[in-house]
Design a protein around this motif. Structure first.
Motif, short mmCIF file in Angstrom:
data_model
loop_
_atom_site.label_atom_id
_atom_site.label_comp_id
_atom_site.label_asym_id
_atom_site.label_seq_id
_atom_site.Cartn_x
_atom_site.Cartn_y
_atom_site.Cartn_z
N LEU A 150 37.08 41.36 -11.27
CA LEU A 150 37.91 42.25 -10.48
C LEU A 150 38.73 43.27 -11.54
CD1 LEU A 150 39.33 43.14 -7.64
CD2 LEU A 150 40.95 41.62 -8.35
N GLN A 151 39.36 42.75 -12.48
CA GLN A 151 40.00 43.46 -13.39
C GLN A 151 39.23 44.68 -14.21
OE1 GLN A 151 43.42 43.74 -13.83
NE2 GLN A 151 43.14 45.61 -14.82
N ASP A 152 37.73 44.29 -14.61
CA ASP A 152 36.92 45.32 -15.03
C ASP A 152 36.77 46.54 -14.01
OD1 ASP A 152 36.95 43.90 -17.42
OD2 ASP A 152 35.07 42.67 -17.04
N PHE A 153 36.38 46.02 -12.73
CA PHE A 153 36.24 46.92 -11.81
C PHE A 153 37.48 47.94 -11.54
CE2 PHE A 153 36.48 48.01 -7.16
CZ PHE A 153 35.35 48.67 -7.19
N LEU A 154 38.61 47.28 -11.27
CA LEU A 154 39.55 48.18 -11.13
C LEU A 154 39.86 49.21 -12.36
CD1 LEU A 154 42.21 45.79 -9.64
CD2 LEU A 154 40.74 47.48 -8.47
N THR A 155 39.71 48.32 -13.55
CA THR A 155 39.89 49.29 -14.78
C THR A 155 38.99 50.81 -14.80
OG1 THR A 155 40.80 47.48 -16.15
CG2 THR A 155 39.74 49.44 -17.46
N SER A 156 37.72 50.35 -14.34
CA SER A 156 36.57 51.33 -14.17
C SER A 156 37.04 52.49 -13.10
CB SER A 156 35.29 50.81 -14.03
OG SER A 156 35.24 50.33 -12.58
N LEU A 157 37.75 52.30 -12.29
CA LEU A 157 37.93 53.07 -11.41
C LEU A 157 39.41 53.81 -11.41
CD1 LEU A 157 36.40 51.51 -8.19
CD2 LEU A 157 35.51 53.69 -9.60
N GLN A 158 39.98 53.56 -12.68
CA GLN A 158 41.45 54.43 -12.98
C GLN A 158 41.56 55.58 -12.63
OE1 GLN A 158 43.79 52.22 -14.02
NE2 GLN A 158 45.48 53.82 -13.71
N PRO A 159 40.54 56.62 -12.99
CA PRO A 159 40.84 57.82 -12.36
C PRO A 159 40.66 57.85 -11.20
CG PRO A 159 38.96 57.39 -14.25
CD PRO A 159 39.43 56.22 -13.64
N TYR A 160 40.50 57.14 -10.25
CA TYR A 160 40.17 57.20 -8.64
C TYR A 160 41.16 56.14 -7.92
CZ TYR A 160 36.07 59.54 -10.29
OH TYR A 160 35.05 60.34 -10.76
N GLN A 161 42.24 55.87 -8.69
CA GLN A 161 43.17 54.97 -8.14
C GLN A 161 43.93 55.35 -6.83
OE1 GLN A 161 47.42 53.95 -10.04
NE2 GLN A 161 46.06 52.20 -10.89
N ALA A 162 44.29 56.48 -6.70
CA ALA A 162 44.78 56.90 -5.66
C ALA A 162 43.86 56.95 -4.46
CB ALA A 162 45.51 58.45 -5.70
N GLN A 163 42.62 56.93 -4.56
CA GLN A 163 41.61 57.03 -3.46
C GLN A 163 40.95 55.66 -3.06
OE1 GLN A 163 41.19 59.45 -6.22
NE2 GLN A 163 42.33 61.00 -5.10
N LEU A 164 41.39 54.80 -4.09
CA LEU A 164 40.67 53.52 -3.93
C LEU A 164 41.31 52.35 -3.01
CD1 LEU A 164 38.66 51.21 -4.89
CD2 LEU A 164 40.30 50.85 -6.82
N TRP A 165 40.81 51.98 -1.90
CA TRP A 165 41.15 50.96 -1.06
C TRP A 165 40.34 49.73 -1.21
CZ3 TRP A 165 44.90 51.97 2.85
CH2 TRP A 165 45.50 53.06 2.85
N VAL A 166 40.94 48.59 -1.31
CA VAL A 166 40.28 47.28 -1.54
C VAL A 166 41.04 46.39 -0.26
CG1 VAL A 166 40.02 45.23 -2.77
CG2 VAL A 166 40.12 47.54 -4.06
N ILE A 167 39.80 45.57 0.33
CA ILE A 167 40.16 44.83 1.24
C ILE A 167 39.80 43.28 0.50
CG2 ILE A 167 38.08 45.10 2.45
CD1 ILE A 167 39.44 43.96 5.08
N ASP A 168 40.75 42.25 0.70
CA ASP A 168 40.50 40.92 0.33
C ASP A 168 39.91 40.39 1.56
OD1 ASP A 168 40.29 38.52 -1.18
OD2 ASP A 168 42.33 38.20 -0.46
#
Length: 449
Positions: A85-103
């Motif tokens: 999870l952390q590696d995935f979130l780090t790779s998408l850091q430039p798109y943090q505002a557009q990222l939506w995750v459902i657990d």
């Protein structure tokens, strides 16, 4: 005097030879058609292939593109994501505002990890699998979001570092201006050992030859871009199964008269199966999903293909229904003949005792099939793989015939699983995607081809 008569040459021996070369002949015919119909790009960079339709924003100024780009969201469903999870979130850091995750009702600490971040996250109260979770996530996205990028937590966006916008946003702007329902990017396998190289070659052909040749009626993938309203509509009609979800989405879109295109300039990297056992189980699931979805939509396919271009009829009726399903028993017989021919080669060529041989299957059968398929793989490497990857994949060309034949075992088991479910309500083999939750919902995830 020679005992070769016309009846001998054109009789059983020729038929057995053609049957032994069934896999070669079908793949070669498919390759020739794909190359013929594939739209040729106006220009190529190393490893970058043009989309199956025009790229309408290629020459726009970056400021113009930013102003024209409408709101979009990157959505992903995670379940017990753990360390990745952390590696995935780090790779998408430039798109943090557009990222939506459902657990999706994780039982580990995934939800706690998500809450500790600044991204948009939603908690699913029960496990719904990916299609069901994405359907729920769409209901909470801001209304202004018009484009949805569906991701998996193991993928990474590969940016070619060209001037202007990132590749993702350039592709999204082109997609938004196209008005189409969905866009399939290229999925690339990360570099690794021999198994990774074989899968990388397979994915190159499935995407750059297979999908790009289909113009605006191509097949989506598990990672894809959708017009929001189109995705919401097909998920309302979806069985919410994770098996062959990409094919299911495509067929639902085509049945609604929508268009789907391929854009090889947008690349997502993922890991392939890391072990042969995992590869086998994965392919069993793919084959089960394929026959499941195809049989569900068969009554509508002929109607949907009516009036479509010839290659669309070929893809959805001839290739899928004929080559993949009806032709499968002939491919299995082909493997039997090649095995018998190999036994003859070992007995006569190497003089190994104790190996039973069949006169009707001489060593020339397996030798001819191997040489023909290796020649096919060399041509496919040239026309279906970007220049940057050709030398990397060249060493697997001599092995690709065996790799193609190896697919027949999990494919057969996947088809038998589907038949067993129809007859007895249970499967013969528990595949890679099956779980108790999946069984309750009839899961589906799709293959590259």
């Amino acid at each position: 005097m020679s005992d070769l008569s016309p009846n001998t040459v054109l009789g059983p021996s020729l038929l057995l030879f053609l049957l032994a070369n069934c896999v070669v002949l079908l793949d070669l015919c498919d390759l020739l058609l794909r190359v013929h119909y594939r739209r040729r790009p106006s220009g190529r960079d190393d490893g970058i292939r043009a989309p199956s339709v025009a790229w309408p924003t290629a020459n726009w100024a970056p400021d113009t593109m930013r102003a024209e780009l409408r709101p979009y969201a990157l959505v992903v469903s995670v379940h017990n994501a753990g360390a990745e999870l952390q590696d995935f979130l780090t790779s998408l850091q430039p798109y943090q505002a557009q990222l939506w995750v459902i657990d999706d009702a994780s039982t580990d600490d995934t939800w706690q990890r998500l809450q500790a971040t600044k991204i948009h996250c939603v908690r699913g109260e029960r496990n719904q699998n990916k299609p069901g979770a994405i359907k729920h996530l769409l209901t909470v996205l801001p209304r202004e979001v018009v484009t949805v990028v569906v991701l998996d937590p193991d993928v990474r966006i590969r940016d070619q570092h060209r001037a202007g916008l990132p590749d993702l946003e350039r592709a999204l702007l082109a997609f938004q201006r196209s008005g189409m329902a969905a866009m399939c990017p290229r999925i690339a396998i990360r570099r690794g050992g021999w198994l990774a190289r074989l899968q990388a070659f397979e994915y190159w052909l499935a995407f750059d030859l297979g999908r790009r040749s289909l113009a605006t009626q191509t097949i989506t993938s598990g990672i894809a871009v959708y017009r929001r309203d189109a995705l919401a509509r097909i998920l309302d009609a979806h069985t919410l199964s994770i098996y062959a979800e990409d094919l299911k989405n495509t067929l639902l879109l085509l049945e609604h008269g929508e268009r789907v295109y391929y854009d090889g300039r947008l690349i997502f990297e993922t890991d392939g199966a890391r072990t042969w056992g995992g590869w086998f189980s994965q392919r069993v699931g793919w084959s089960f999903g394929f026959i499941k979805v195809y049989s569900e939509h068969w009554p509508d396919l002929a109607r949907c293909c009516r009036g479509r271009p010839a290659l669309i009829i070929y893809q959805y009726l001839v290739y899928m229904g004929g080559f993949c399903l009806l032709g499968h028993p002939f491919k299995v017989l082909s493997v039997g003949l090649l095995a018998a021919s190999t036994a003859s080669a070992l007995h006569h060529g190497l003089g190994l005792p104790g190996i039973p041989t069949i006169t009707a299957t001489p060593p020339a059968y397996v030798l001819g099939a191997y040489l023909a398929y290796t020649a096919y793989a060399l041509v496919a490497l040239r026309v279906g793989v970007g220049r940057a990857d050709r030398w990397y994949l060249l060493p697997v060309v001599p092995l690709y015939f065996a790799y193609a034949l190896a697919h027949l075992a999990p494919m057969t088991l996947g088809y038998m699983n589907w038949l067993a479910v129809q007859l007895w309500g249970r499967r013969l083999y528990r595949d890679h995607y099956e779980s108790e939750a999946c069984l309750a919902q009839g899961p589906s995830r799709g293959a590259p081809s």
